[in-house]
Design an enzyme around this catalytic site. Structure first.
Site, PDB file in Angstrom:
ATOM      1  N   ARG A 148       9.183 -10.338 -16.649  1.00  0.00           N
ATOM      2  CA  ARG A 148       8.446 -10.396 -15.376  1.00  0.00           C
ATOM      3  C   ARG A 148       8.720 -11.692 -14.624  1.00  0.00           C
ATOM      4  NH1 ARG A 148       4.710  -8.488 -19.214  1.00  0.00           N
ATOM      5  NH2 ARG A 148       4.261  -6.265 -19.037  1.00  0.00           N
ATOM      6  N   VAL A 155      -1.809  -8.459  -8.474  1.00  0.00           N
ATOM      7  CA  VAL A 155      -1.219  -7.477  -9.393  1.00  0.00           C
ATOM      8  C   VAL A 155       0.300  -7.666  -9.426  1.00  0.00           C
ATOM      9  CG1 VAL A 155      -0.883  -5.001  -9.792  1.00  0.00           C
ATOM     10  CG2 VAL A 155      -3.100  -5.842  -8.982  1.00  0.00           C
ATOM     11  N   ALA A 170       0.814  -1.226   0.000  1.00  0.00           N
ATOM     12  CA  ALA A 170       0.000   0.000   0.000  1.00  0.00           C
ATOM     13  C   ALA A 170       0.845   1.272   0.000  1.00  0.00           C
ATOM     14  CB  ALA A 170      -0.947  -0.020   1.200  1.00  0.00           C
ATOM     15  N   HIS A 206       0.239 -12.625 -18.293  1.00  0.00           N
ATOM     16  CA  HIS A 206       0.614 -11.207 -18.291  1.00  0.00           C
ATOM     17  C   HIS A 206       2.136 -11.147 -18.451  1.00  0.00           C
ATOM     18  CE1 HIS A 206       0.913  -7.008 -17.385  1.00  0.00           C
ATOM     19  NE2 HIS A 206       1.680  -7.247 -16.334  1.00  0.00           N
ATOM     20  N   GLN A 230       1.061 -15.059   1.993  1.00  0.00           N
ATOM     21  CA  GLN A 230      -0.200 -14.300   1.922  1.00  0.00           C
ATOM     22  C   GLN A 230      -1.383 -15.226   1.607  1.00  0.00           C
ATOM     23  OE1 GLN A 230       0.439 -10.698  -0.353  1.00  0.00           O
ATOM     24  NE2 GLN A 230       1.866  -9.930   1.193  1.00  0.00           N
ATOM     25  N   ARG A 238      -4.884  -1.674 -22.795  1.00  0.00           N
ATOM     26  CA  ARG A 238      -3.869  -1.235 -23.769  1.00  0.00           C
ATOM     27  C   ARG A 238      -4.290  -1.621 -25.185  1.00  0.00           C
ATOM     28  NH1 ARG A 238       1.157  -3.424 -19.978  1.00  0.00           N
ATOM     29  NH2 ARG A 238       1.557  -1.432 -18.929  1.00  0.00           N
ATOM     30  N   ILE A 240       1.898   1.913  -7.046  1.00  0.00           N
ATOM     31  CA  ILE A 240       0.534   1.588  -7.472  1.00  0.00           C
ATOM     32  C   ILE A 240      -0.420   1.935  -6.335  1.00  0.00           C
ATOM     33  CG2 ILE A 240      -1.050  -0.273  -8.144  1.00  0.00           C
ATOM     34  CD1 ILE A 240       1.307  -1.616  -9.555  1.00  0.00           C
ATOM     35  N   GLY A 241      -0.010   1.614  -5.117  1.00  0.00           N
ATOM     36  CA  GLY A 241      -0.844   1.932  -3.949  1.00  0.00           C
ATOM     37  C   GLY A 241      -1.248   3.400  -3.938  1.00  0.00           C
ATOM     38  N   ASP A 300      -3.433  -5.079 -19.875  1.00  0.00           N
ATOM     39  CA  ASP A 300      -3.161  -5.497 -21.258  1.00  0.00           C
ATOM     40  C   ASP A 300      -4.416  -5.308 -22.111  1.00  0.00           C
ATOM     41  OD1 ASP A 300      -0.540  -6.757 -20.404  1.00  0.00           O
ATOM     42  OD2 ASP A 300      -1.965  -7.889 -19.197  1.00  0.00           O
TER      43      ASP A 300
HETATM   44  P1  NAD Z   1       6.700  -0.391  -5.614  1.00  0.00           P
HETATM   45  O1  NAD Z   1       8.085  -0.914  -5.417  1.00  0.00           O
HETATM   46  O2  NAD Z   1       6.486   1.066  -5.810  1.00  0.00           O
HETATM   47  O3  NAD Z   1       5.791  -0.823  -4.378  1.00  0.00           O
HETATM   48  C1  NAD Z   1       5.773  -2.126  -3.899  1.00  0.00           C
HETATM   49  C2  NAD Z   1       5.359  -2.049  -2.449  1.00  0.00           C
HETATM   50  O4  NAD Z   1       5.212  -3.392  -1.988  1.00  0.00           O
HETATM   51  C3  NAD Z   1       6.398  -1.368  -1.549  1.00  0.00           C
HETATM   52  O5  NAD Z   1       5.765  -0.438  -0.687  1.00  0.00           O
HETATM   53  C4  NAD Z   1       6.978  -2.542  -0.766  1.00  0.00           C
HETATM   54  O6  NAD Z   1       7.427  -2.167   0.534  1.00  0.00           O
HETATM   55  C5  NAD Z   1       5.777  -3.465  -0.712  1.00  0.00           C
HETATM   56  N1  NAD Z   1       6.068  -4.861  -0.395  1.00  0.00           N
HETATM   57  C6  NAD Z   1       7.161  -5.598  -0.722  1.00  0.00           C
HETATM   58  N2  NAD Z   1       7.064  -6.831  -0.187  1.00  0.00           N
HETATM   59  C7  NAD Z   1       5.889  -6.883   0.465  1.00  0.00           C
HETATM   60  C8  NAD Z   1       5.230  -7.880   1.229  1.00  0.00           C
HETATM   61  N3  NAD Z   1       5.774  -9.079   1.437  1.00  0.00           N
HETATM   62  N4  NAD Z   1       4.031  -7.583   1.770  1.00  0.00           N
HETATM   63  C9  NAD Z   1       3.473  -6.378   1.596  1.00  0.00           C
HETATM   64  N5  NAD Z   1       4.054  -5.389   0.901  1.00  0.00           N
HETATM   65  C10 NAD Z   1       5.236  -5.640   0.334  1.00  0.00           C
HETATM   66  O7  NAD Z   1       6.068  -1.242  -6.822  1.00  0.00           O
HETATM   67  P2  NAD Z   1       4.773  -0.908  -7.688  1.00  0.00           P
HETATM   68  O8  NAD Z   1       5.180  -0.090  -8.843  1.00  0.00           O
HETATM   69  O9  NAD Z   1       3.682  -0.452  -6.790  1.00  0.00           O
HETATM   70  O10 NAD Z   1       4.466  -2.367  -8.272  1.00  0.00           O
HETATM   71  C11 NAD Z   1       4.036  -3.426  -7.445  1.00  0.00           C
HETATM   72  C12 NAD Z   1       3.984  -4.722  -8.242  1.00  0.00           C
HETATM   73  O11 NAD Z   1       2.972  -4.645  -9.256  1.00  0.00           O
HETATM   74  C13 NAD Z   1       5.273  -5.072  -8.990  1.00  0.00           C
HETATM   75  O12 NAD Z   1       5.525  -6.464  -8.875  1.00  0.00           O
HETATM   76  C14 NAD Z   1       4.952  -4.709 -10.428  1.00  0.00           C
HETATM   77  O13 NAD Z   1       5.740  -5.424 -11.347  1.00  0.00           O
HETATM   78  C15 NAD Z   1       3.502  -5.140 -10.489  1.00  0.00           C
HETATM   79  N6  NAD Z   1       2.700  -4.613 -11.597  1.00  0.00           N
HETATM   80  C16 NAD Z   1       1.804  -5.455 -12.180  1.00  0.00           C
HETATM   81  C17 NAD Z   1       1.007  -5.015 -13.210  1.00  0.00           C
HETATM   82  C18 NAD Z   1       0.022  -5.937 -13.874  1.00  0.00           C
HETATM   83  O14 NAD Z   1      -0.559  -5.538 -14.911  1.00  0.00           O
HETATM   84  N7  NAD Z   1      -0.244  -7.128 -13.376  1.00  0.00           N
HETATM   85  C19 NAD Z   1       1.122  -3.692 -13.646  1.00  0.00           C
HETATM   86  C20 NAD Z   1       2.040  -2.848 -13.031  1.00  0.00           C
HETATM   87  C21 NAD Z   1       2.837  -3.326 -11.998  1.00  0.00           C
HETATM   88  C1  LMR Z   2       3.136  -3.630 -16.814  1.00  0.00           C
HETATM   89  O1  LMR Z   2       2.626  -4.399 -17.639  1.00  0.00           O
HETATM   90  O2  LMR Z   2       3.231  -2.396 -17.017  1.00  0.00           O
HETATM   91  C2  LMR Z   2       3.608  -4.177 -15.493  1.00  0.00           C
HETATM   92  O3  LMR Z   2       3.432  -5.565 -15.432  1.00  0.00           O
HETATM   93  C3  LMR Z   2       4.981  -3.763 -15.163  1.00  0.00           C
HETATM   94  C4  LMR Z   2       5.998  -4.511 -15.986  1.00  0.00           C
HETATM   95  O4  LMR Z   2       6.955  -5.063 -15.409  1.00  0.00           O
HETATM   96  O5  LMR Z   2       5.859  -4.540 -17.209  1.00  0.00           O
END
Ligand code: NAD
Ligand code: LMR
Length: 326
Positions: free
Chosen positions: A98, A129, A12, A187, A112, A162, A16-17, A159
């Site tokens: 990824r 996510v 959080a 993904h 979790q 997009r 993204i949070g 996706d």
């Molecule tokens: P970020 O590094 O800004 O934030 C991640 C947060 O997670 C941090 O606050 C960190 O302290 C926390 N964290 C780490 N381990 C944890 C745990 N065990 N329990 C709880 N919190 C924990 O990253 P972000 O940009 O917010 O991205 C988060 C994730 O989402 C990444 O893995 C990124 O690749 C993924 N993502 C997925 C998609 C998708 O389409 N599926 C899109 C964008 C990003």
């Molecule tokens: C995205 O699709 O933007 C996220 O999954 C972040 C990444 O690693 O590409």
């Protein structure tokens, strides 16, 4: 006034949070008449930053925000959660795929999954996510044997969104005109964005575009590589668009999909289109808080080869995390 829905969000304090929490609290995800309680999880070193985000949430005076819990303990954050958005995980950097994150992130979803199994609502809807999202969702699902496996989903909606925009821009239309997009599979760079069932103003999109070269050399690679392109441009992975996709995914799951359209969700495969024991991106319709995979679509040889390739990658990821499965 409706009873509040408990929404757990992990990671959080992350990027993204920061784009996600304010929109959930404003009603963008569950509706303008639905109060929420936010149950926020992050790791101990991130708690001071999380506290800052909570101060800002307080300062918004959102009428729908009926409570905030912050913790570094999943059993506190997931207690009685109705919805769990599992965002917390490391993002990739330039040059990484990824799945290179499996090692760093996979174990998070074991712990979790177990915590959800122990303390969440028995009907909790889970959206993963954190990347690699499909396989992380699979790990969480396998570690939560008392919960309904169908309620573990992975985010393919970014996706999907997009791909919708690429088609709208190519056809000189707007998003409102584009329906029935599909992103099959993972993904990841093997995902298969499929326009052969999509419609633009009611006409088949592939027929209207009538440009196989564009599909193969521009559309598909652009959608597959969009995450990497954003990392290259921004120096950080997508955040606002990812948060927006998470909101779209849950809103449709809970409140339904519009008549005559579907959305893509990563959901457990149970033989649909020949795939099983994976979390695979499928077209789904949603009603009354449940999703159904759209069955019976005709699949060409061109599509089948791509759908199989992304399924193969998912099974390889699954094999690589065997040690994390309950
Ligand atoms: P970020 O590094 O800004 O934030 C991640 C947060 O997670 C941090 O606050 C960190 O302290 C926390 N964290 C780490 N381990 C944890 C745990 N065990 N329990 C709880 N919190 C924990 O990253 P972000 O940009 O917010 O991205 C988060 C994730 O989402 C990444 O893995 C990124 O690749 C993924 N993502 C997925 C998609 C998708 O389409 N599926 C899109 C964008 C990003
Ligand atoms: C995205 O699709 O933007 C996220 O999954 C972040 C990444 O690693 O590409």
């Amino acid at each position: 006034m409706k009873q509040p829905i408990r929404v757990a969000v992990t990671g959080a304090a992350g990027q993204i949070g920061y784009s996600l929490l304010f929109r959930i609290a404003s009603g963008a995800m569950l509706g303008a008449d639905q109060p929420v309680i936010l149950q926020l999880l992050d790791i101990t070193p991130s708690l001071p930053a999380l506290n800052g985000v909570v101060m800002e949430l307080d300062d918004c005076a959102f009428p729908l925000l009926h409570g905030i819990i912050q913790s570094d303990d999943p059993k506190v954050a997931f207690k009685d959660a109705d919805i769990a958005l599992l965002v917390g995980a490391r993002p990739r950097g330039p040059g990484m795929e990824r799945k290179d994150l499996l090692e760093a992130n996979g174990a998070i979803f074991t712990a979790q999954g177990r915590a959800l199994n122990e303390v969440a609502s028995r009907d909790v809807k889970v959206l993963v996510v954190g990347n690699p999202a499909n396989t992380n969702a699979y790990i969480a699902m396998k570690n939560a044997p008392d919960l309904n496996p169908a309620n573990f989903t992975a985010m393919m909606r970014l996706d999907h969104n997009r791909a919708m925009t690429q088609v709208a821009q190519k056809t000189g239309t707007t998003i409102n005109d584009v329906k029935k997009m599909i992103i099959w599979g993972n993904h990841s760079a093997t995902q298969y964005p499929d326009v052969f069932h999509a419609e633009v103003k009611g006409t088949n999109a592939a027929t209207l575009i009538n440009d196989q070269k564009w599909l193969e050399t521009e559309f598909i690679p652009t959608v597959q590589q969009r995450g990497a392109a954003i990392i290259k441009a921004r120096g950080l992975s997508s955040a606002a668009s990812a948060a927006n996709a998470a909101i779209d995914h849950i809103r449709n799951w809970v409140l339904g999909t519009p008549e005559g359209d579907w959305v893509t969700m990563g959901v457990p495969a149970n033989g649909e289109y020949g795939y099983s024991d994976l979390i695979y991106g499928y077209p789904v319709t949603c009603k009354d808080g449940k999703y159904s995979i759209v069955n019976g679509l005709e699949i060409s040889e061109f599509s089948r080869a791509r759908m199989d390739a992304t399924a193969k990658e998912l099974s390889e990821e699954r094999d690589a995390v065997k040690h994390l499965l309950a």
